[in-house]
Design an enzyme around this catalytic site. Structure first.
Site, mmCIF file in Angstrom:
data_model
loop_
_atom_site.group_PDB
_atom_site.id
_atom_site.type_symbol
_atom_site.label_atom_id
_atom_site.label_comp_id
_atom_site.label_asym_id
_atom_site.label_seq_id
_atom_site.Cartn_x
_atom_site.Cartn_y
_atom_site.Cartn_z
ATOM 1 N N VAL A 177 0.832 -1.201 0.000
ATOM 2 C CA VAL A 177 0.000 0.000 0.000
ATOM 3 C C VAL A 177 0.874 1.262 0.000
ATOM 4 O O VAL A 177 0.528 2.278 -0.616
ATOM 5 C CB VAL A 177 -0.946 0.006 1.225
ATOM 6 C CG1 VAL A 177 -1.754 1.297 1.282
ATOM 7 C CG2 VAL A 177 -1.865 -1.209 1.183
ATOM 8 N N CYS A 178 2.021 1.187 0.651
ATOM 9 C CA CYS A 178 2.871 2.370 0.871
ATOM 10 C C CYS A 178 3.230 3.133 -0.407
ATOM 11 O O CYS A 178 3.102 4.360 -0.439
ATOM 12 C CB CYS A 178 4.136 1.973 1.620
ATOM 13 S SG CYS A 178 3.826 1.266 3.261
#
Length: 200
Positions: free
Chosen positions: A50-51
């Site tokens: 997700v980062c």
């Protein structure tokens, strides 16, 4: 969990990868944001899932923040060497490319701990902090690891803070830039709801 809203944002000095890929070994948060608004956001780890989507979303909107006199700073428990390696990895290979915001290395985990977003003494949760020109935290939100942020919502919060400071009004539910604020009195609430209540 500590709530930092209304308190001075914890200051720190730590290594950071700067937009031009130089390493500032003694990046001081309070000096970098002096006289400006700031968004400090934490993310778990480089080279994860997700980062990169969040970091790219912040970077794509960086000029929106800068036009609002707002600095954006990223922070994770990775080293500055790992940050730089991730920047030097193209997006199509899972990297973040040449993003233009500082990336702070919190190897000691003390910054994440001071902002109370450290999970199991391992990684930072997805904490986002909006800080005013006096260095006071005015908004914070913390997401669990699988839940990506809405960066446009942070821009909305910057707008709301600046609107409130400029006009002395408060921002009701669903407020967006260009919409009416509310006078913080009983009469002001009644007037706002009479005009706009059905649109909430």
């Amino acid at each position: 969990m500590a709530v930092l809203v209304g308190k001075n944002a914890p200051d720190f000095v730590a290594p950071a990868v700067m937009p031009d890929n130089s390493i500032n070994e003694k990046f001081q948060f309070s000096q970098h944001i002096k006289g400006k608004y700031a968004v400090l956001f934490f993310y778990p780890l480089d080279f994860t899932f997700v980062c990169p989507s969040e970091i790219l979303a912040f970077n794509h909107r960086l000029q929106e923040f800068k036009s609002r006199n707002t600095e954006v700073i990223a922070c994770s428990v990775d080293s500055h060497f790992t940050h730089l390696a991730w920047k030097n990895t193209p997006e199509e290979k899972g990297g973040i490319g040449q993003i233009q915001l500082p990336m702070v290395a919190d190897l000691s985990k003390s910054i994440a701990r001071n902002y109370d977003v450290l999970l199991n003494d391992e990684v930072a949760l997805r904490g986002s902090f909006l800080i005013d020109r006096q260095g006071v935290v005015r908004h914070e939100v913390v997401n669990d690891l699988p839940l990506g942020r809405n960066i446009d919502e942070m821009i909305r919060m910057v707008d709301a803070l600046q609107f409130s400071e400029e006009h002395g009004e408060v921002c009701p539910a669903q407020w967006e830039k260009g919409k009416a604020g509310m006078t913080p009195t009983g009469a002001g609430v009644a007037d706002f709801l009479a005009k706009h209540g059905k649109d909430l």
